[in-house]
Design a protein around this motif. Structure first.
Motif, PDB file in Angstrom:
ATOM      1  N   UNK A  90       0.805  -1.224   0.000  1.00  0.00           N
ATOM      2  CA  UNK A  90       0.000   0.000   0.000  1.00  0.00           C
ATOM      3  C   UNK A  90       0.841   1.279   0.000  1.00  0.00           C
ATOM      4  N   UNK A  91       2.153   1.150   0.160  1.00  0.00           N
ATOM      5  CA  UNK A  91       3.020   2.333   0.090  1.00  0.00           C
ATOM      6  C   UNK A  91       2.882   2.990  -1.281  1.00  0.00           C
ATOM      7  N   UNK A  92       2.822   4.294  -1.285  1.00  0.00           N
ATOM      8  CA  UNK A  92       2.750   5.034  -2.538  1.00  0.00           C
ATOM      9  C   UNK A  92       1.381   5.013  -3.189  1.00  0.00           C
ATOM     10  N   UNK A  93       0.369   4.527  -2.466  1.00  0.00           N
ATOM     11  CA  UNK A  93      -0.996   4.548  -3.004  1.00  0.00           C
ATOM     12  C   UNK A  93      -1.799   5.598  -2.245  1.00  0.00           C
ATOM     13  N   UNK A  94      -3.046   5.739  -2.610  1.00  0.00           N
ATOM     14  CA  UNK A  94      -3.898   6.712  -1.923  1.00  0.00           C
ATOM     15  C   UNK A  94      -4.501   6.152  -0.634  1.00  0.00           C
ATOM     16  N   UNK A  95      -4.250   4.888  -0.351  1.00  0.00           N
ATOM     17  CA  UNK A  95      -4.780   4.277   0.878  1.00  0.00           C
ATOM     18  C   UNK A  95      -3.908   4.722   2.057  1.00  0.00           C
ATOM     19  N   UNK A  96      -4.554   5.287   3.058  1.00  0.00           N
ATOM     20  CA  UNK A  96      -3.856   5.804   4.234  1.00  0.00           C
ATOM     21  C   UNK A  96      -3.932   4.769   5.366  1.00  0.00           C
ATOM     22  N   UNK A  97      -2.766   4.261   5.778  1.00  0.00           N
ATOM     23  CA  UNK A  97      -2.714   3.373   6.938  1.00  0.00           C
ATOM     24  C   UNK A  97      -2.569   4.279   8.155  1.00  0.00           C
ATOM     25  N   UNK A  98      -3.670   4.447   8.880  1.00  0.00           N
ATOM     26  CA  UNK A  98      -3.694   5.393   9.996  1.00  0.00           C
ATOM     27  C   UNK A  98      -2.940   4.858  11.214  1.00  0.00           C
ATOM     28  N   UNK A  99      -3.034   3.553  11.462  1.00  0.00           N
ATOM     29  CA  UNK A  99      -2.301   2.939  12.570  1.00  0.00           C
ATOM     30  C   UNK A  99      -2.248   1.431  12.371  1.00  0.00           C
ATOM     31  N   UNK A 100      -1.342   0.805  13.115  1.00  0.00           N
ATOM     32  CA  UNK A 100      -1.224  -0.651  13.109  1.00  0.00           C
ATOM     33  C   UNK A 100      -1.344  -1.160  14.537  1.00  0.00           C
ATOM     34  N   UNK A 101      -1.763  -2.412  14.654  1.00  0.00           N
ATOM     35  CA  UNK A 101      -1.930  -3.039  15.964  1.00  0.00           C
ATOM     36  C   UNK A 101      -1.378  -4.454  15.899  1.00  0.00           C
TER      37      UNK A 101
END
Length: 160
Positions: A90-101
């Motif tokens: 998903x790096x460099x796409x428009x999808x925003x990874x807001x946080x990880x768990x």
């Protein structure tokens, strides 16, 4: 009298040996069950990765799938190998990874801030769960903490 004591001793010795053998067999059964569960887990991961590679070869992407579903901001649960590869895709796409768990919060990740499961979960369009072998349990745990969509990475990959 000596003969009776001998029989009693032999019987007690037999009981002790039987008890010990039962304990050994039960321990072996538990180890076998654990190994079988691990084999099932790796078969699931193999099928997931095989399907993912096939989708990539057909020109499909996780980002396009999420965009098509109107999912633009996500959280990722599970930062093992699959979770890391998912985030990298998903790096460099428009999808925003807001946080990880992850239950193992010692993992170092540069994809997004880490959120502890004890914290309040910020609002996202969806939480993507990467440990597919325990998805139902994780979904139940997360759904008690949030009302956002909770998806298995399996649903996404097999939907490409």
């Amino acid at each position: 009298m000596k003969k009776i004591l001998g029989y009693i001793s032999l019987g007690l010795w037999g009981l002790a040996c039987t008890y010990y053998l039962i304990k050994v067999v039960n321990a072996a059964d538990k180890k076998i069950d654990a190994k079988e569960a691990e084999i099932r887990k790796f078969k699931l991961y193999y099928n997931l990765c095989s399907c993912w590679v096939g989708a990539k070869q057909r020109g499909k992407s996780v980002a396009e799938y999420l965009q098509h579903e109107n999912i633009n901001t996500i959280a990722v649960y599970g930062m093992g190998d699959i979770g890391i590869r998912f985030c990298k895709e998903l790096r460099g796409t428009t999808i925003n990874i807001k946080y990880v768990m992850d239950q193992n919060m010692t993992l170092d990740t540069t994809f997004a801030p880490r959120i502890s499961l004890s914290e309040e979960l910020p609002k996202v369009d969806a939480i993507i769960v990467t440990p597919i072998n325990v998805f139902p349990q994780i979904r139940n745990m997360l759904s008690a903490k949030t009302d956002c969509t909770i998806l298995s990475i399996e649903d996404i990959i097999f939907g490409l």
